[in-house]
Design an enzyme around this catalytic site. Structure first.
Site, PDB file in Angstrom:
ATOM      1  N   GLY A 227       8.536  -6.832  22.138  1.00  0.00           N
ATOM      2  CA  GLY A 227       7.409  -7.733  22.339  1.00  0.00           C
ATOM      3  C   GLY A 227       6.172  -7.190  21.660  1.00  0.00           C
ATOM      4  N   GLU A 268      13.101  -1.519  22.143  1.00  0.00           N
ATOM      5  CA  GLU A 268      13.940  -2.186  21.133  1.00  0.00           C
ATOM      6  C   GLU A 268      13.091  -2.962  20.129  1.00  0.00           C
ATOM      7  OE1 GLU A 268      15.942  -4.820  23.710  1.00  0.00           O
ATOM      8  OE2 GLU A 268      17.326  -3.311  24.465  1.00  0.00           O
ATOM      9  N   PRO A 269      12.237  -2.301  19.390  1.00  0.00           N
ATOM     10  CA  PRO A 269      11.383  -3.030  18.458  1.00  0.00           C
ATOM     11  C   PRO A 269      12.157  -3.565  17.260  1.00  0.00           C
ATOM     12  CG  PRO A 269      11.116  -0.687  18.130  1.00  0.00           C
ATOM     13  CD  PRO A 269      12.033  -0.846  19.304  1.00  0.00           C
ATOM     14  N   GLY A 270      11.861  -4.793  16.884  1.00  0.00           N
ATOM     15  CA  GLY A 270      12.395  -5.345  15.640  1.00  0.00           C
ATOM     16  C   GLY A 270      11.217  -5.530  14.701  1.00  0.00           C
ATOM     17  N   ARG A 307      10.526 -19.327   8.969  1.00  0.00           N
ATOM     18  CA  ARG A 307       9.552 -19.075  10.032  1.00  0.00           C
ATOM     19  C   ARG A 307       8.345 -20.034  10.023  1.00  0.00           C
ATOM     20  NH1 ARG A 307       6.971 -15.126  10.960  1.00  0.00           N
ATOM     21  NH2 ARG A 307       7.310 -14.876  13.173  1.00  0.00           N
ATOM     22  N   CYS A 337      14.774 -30.295  -0.077  1.00  0.00           N
ATOM     23  CA  CYS A 337      14.525 -31.710   0.174  1.00  0.00           C
ATOM     24  C   CYS A 337      14.296 -31.983   1.659  1.00  0.00           C
ATOM     25  CB  CYS A 337      15.654 -32.545  -0.407  1.00  0.00           C
ATOM     26  SG  CYS A 337      15.647 -32.417  -2.190  1.00  0.00           S
ATOM     27  N   GLU A 338      13.257 -31.400   2.132  1.00  0.00           N
ATOM     28  CA  GLU A 338      12.723 -31.556   3.489  1.00  0.00           C
ATOM     29  C   GLU A 338      11.261 -31.150   3.318  1.00  0.00           C
ATOM     30  OE1 GLU A 338      14.374 -31.532   6.724  1.00  0.00           O
ATOM     31  OE2 GLU A 338      16.442 -31.287   6.019  1.00  0.00           O
TER      32      GLU A 338
HETATM   33  C1  LIG Z   1      15.038  -9.955  19.468  1.00  0.00           C
HETATM   34  C2  LIG Z   1      15.147  -8.873  20.434  1.00  0.00           C
HETATM   35  C3  LIG Z   1      14.341  -7.730  20.319  1.00  0.00           C
HETATM   36  C4  LIG Z   1      13.310  -7.545  19.228  1.00  0.00           C
HETATM   37  O1  LIG Z   1      12.179  -8.338  19.375  1.00  0.00           O
HETATM   38  P1  LIG Z   1      10.934  -8.158  18.367  1.00  0.00           P
HETATM   39  O2  LIG Z   1       9.938  -9.125  18.813  1.00  0.00           O
HETATM   40  O3  LIG Z   1      11.421  -8.424  16.987  1.00  0.00           O
HETATM   41  O4  LIG Z   1      10.465  -6.751  18.468  1.00  0.00           O
HETATM   42  C5  LIG Z   1      14.537  -6.722  21.236  1.00  0.00           C
HETATM   43  N1  LIG Z   1      15.458  -6.830  22.231  1.00  0.00           N
HETATM   44  C6  LIG Z   1      16.243  -7.916  22.376  1.00  0.00           C
HETATM   45  C7  LIG Z   1      17.243  -7.976  23.458  1.00  0.00           C
HETATM   46  C8  LIG Z   1      16.108  -8.976  21.483  1.00  0.00           C
HETATM   47  O5  LIG Z   1      16.882 -10.060  21.635  1.00  0.00           O
END
Ligand SMILES: *Cc1c(COP(=O)(O)O)cnc(C)c1O
Length: 410
Positions: A227, A268-270, A307, A337-338
């Site tokens: 988050g 769990e950062p993405g 996005r 084509c959208e």
């Molecule tokens: C998508 C996801 C994340 C990563 O969220 P970000 O907003 O990209 O940091 C972490 N944990 C779980 C379980 C997710 O589904």
């Protein structure tokens, strides 16, 4: 990306040169920026036993996963396929946490066979798990603390209508199922969504997890999901990770004292690790002037970065080819084509047909969400690391589009 003598470069690598070498459209990732973000996280939680589990779904390229491994980061995966890619990238099974939602029990069985840690997010699956594995396989439980993160219900997954996690209101039922099946719970997890603005939200949710933890005597870790918010445009409010680190460390240490043991703290950062490291380079095909607007039409679209259309997300756009040009107002659109608008009413250095534009914040959920819509090839990807650019995915070709199609006699 920095401007040096009117040319943009990353770690000394010229961006326009990359397009010359690898073609367009092209995703480019700055490995040094990823490393910087990893280090910032490590620094924000100095006294804790921290484990960073990169959310592989945000950018799943195997070379990016290998970079994460090299930086001492572990993995969070959401499908068995991501688990396989993680193993192939060199992660040990015990470094991988599998956090699925609404997958079949067969997929969970398969993940257990691989030896990855399972994070269970509903009571039905937990019961099946208990019948089959009893206390032989340790699990993590995903709770939903019902904290509303940010304002967007589509990216906030902790609210009451969310499909994610086991509701904190179901605690008694959950504990019954665990006790009756003798299930070994070693982790508690929450992931409230992708739009947390301040530490307070995190802390409120954390407190709910701490309270719940007292019903689980064998915990080894608490996983706070993600988050973390990064800036998509100048002035965006972002998660102050140092502030969060201080406040959370404090309450976590107090909790551990109460609990009687030092637990690990997981995140769990993405987006936080890869969003700002990514740039999406596209070429301008046409400048089209209508009575209302000047459109810059580029050689990409929502097939490559969905996005803006899906989340109304803002990606800053820069003209790499005319860095000193007069600023004019453009609406940058794709070739699909959208309606596929990348950016409306953007002030950009004058765009000429053939100019290369860069979209920023293109590391997370951009390539990962790309498709072949309109029978277009997926773009190439390049990684710049230690001052050197390398192709980490080649551009698709006609045979990739036809690979699984079956042409029947009619
Ligand atoms: C998508 C996801 C994340 C990563 O969220 P970000 O907003 O990209 O940091 C972490 N944990 C779980 C379980 C997710 O589904």
């Amino acid at each position: 990306m920095e401007l040096v003598k009117y040319r943009y470069q990353i770690q000394g690598v010229d961006m326009l040169g990359l397009v010359q070498e690898y073609g367009s459209p092209l995703y480019v990732y700055d490995g040094a920026k990823i490393e910087e973000q990893v280090n910032a996280m490590k620094k924000a939680f100095p006294k804790l036993n921290l484990r960073i589990k990169y959310a592989a779904k945000s950018l799943t390229n195997i070379s990016i996963l290998k970079l994460m491994k090299k930086l001492g980061v572990e993995l969070d995966v959401v499908s068995i396929q991501e688990a396989h890619i993680g193993l192939k990238a060199g992660f040990a099974p015990e470094e991988i946490l599998f956090t699925p939602n609404c997958v079949s029990f067969n997929e969970i069985r398969e993940a257990i066979k691989l030896g990855v840690m399972i994070n269970i997010d509903n009571i039905s699956i937990l019961e099946q798990f208990g019948h089959e594995f009893h206390n032989e396989i340790p699990v993590c439980i995903r709770l939903n603390p019902h904290i509303m993160a940010g304002g967007n219900k589509n990216i906030s997954v902790g609210h009451i209508d969310s499909k994610f996690g086991i509701s904190i209101l179901q605690m008694r039922h959950l504990l019954r199922v665990i006790k009756t099946n003798n299930i070994n719970v070693i982790g508690l997890h929450m992931h409230t969504g992708s739009d947390i603005l301040d530490a307070e939200v995190f802390l409120n949710a954390a407190q709910i997890l701490f309270d719940a933890a007292h019903d689980f005597p064998d915990l080894q870790f608490i996983d706070f999901g993600s988050g973390f918010k990064v800036a998509y445009r100048q002035g965006d409010v972002t998660t102050d990770i140092v502030d969060l680190g201080k406040k959370l460390a404090n309450s976590f240490q107090n909790f551990c004292k109460d609990y009687g043991r030092e637990l690990e703290i997981w995140f769990e950062p993405g987006k936080y690790l890869v969003s700002e490291a990514g740039y999406f380079l596209v070429k301008t095909n046409v400048i089209k002037t209508t009575p209302a607007t000047v459109f810059a039409g580029v050689d990409s679209g929502l097939n490559h970065n969905i996005r803006p259309m899906m989340y109304n997300a803002h990606h800053d756009i820069v003209n790499l080819s005319n860095t000193n040009g007069t600023q004019r107002v453009y609406t940058v659109v794709g070739y699909i084509c959208e309606t596929d608008t990348f950016g409306t009413d953007r002030k950009l250095n004058e765009i000429r047909e053939g100019d290369i534009l860069a979209m920023k914040n293109a590391g997370a959920y951009c390539f990962a969400m790309s498709s072949n819509y309109n029978s277009r090839f997926k773009p190439a990807e390049a990684l710049i690391y230690n001052g050197k650019a390398q192709l980490i995915r080649k551009r698709e070709e006609m045979e990739d589009l036809l690979r699984n199609q079956i042409e029947v006699e009619l």
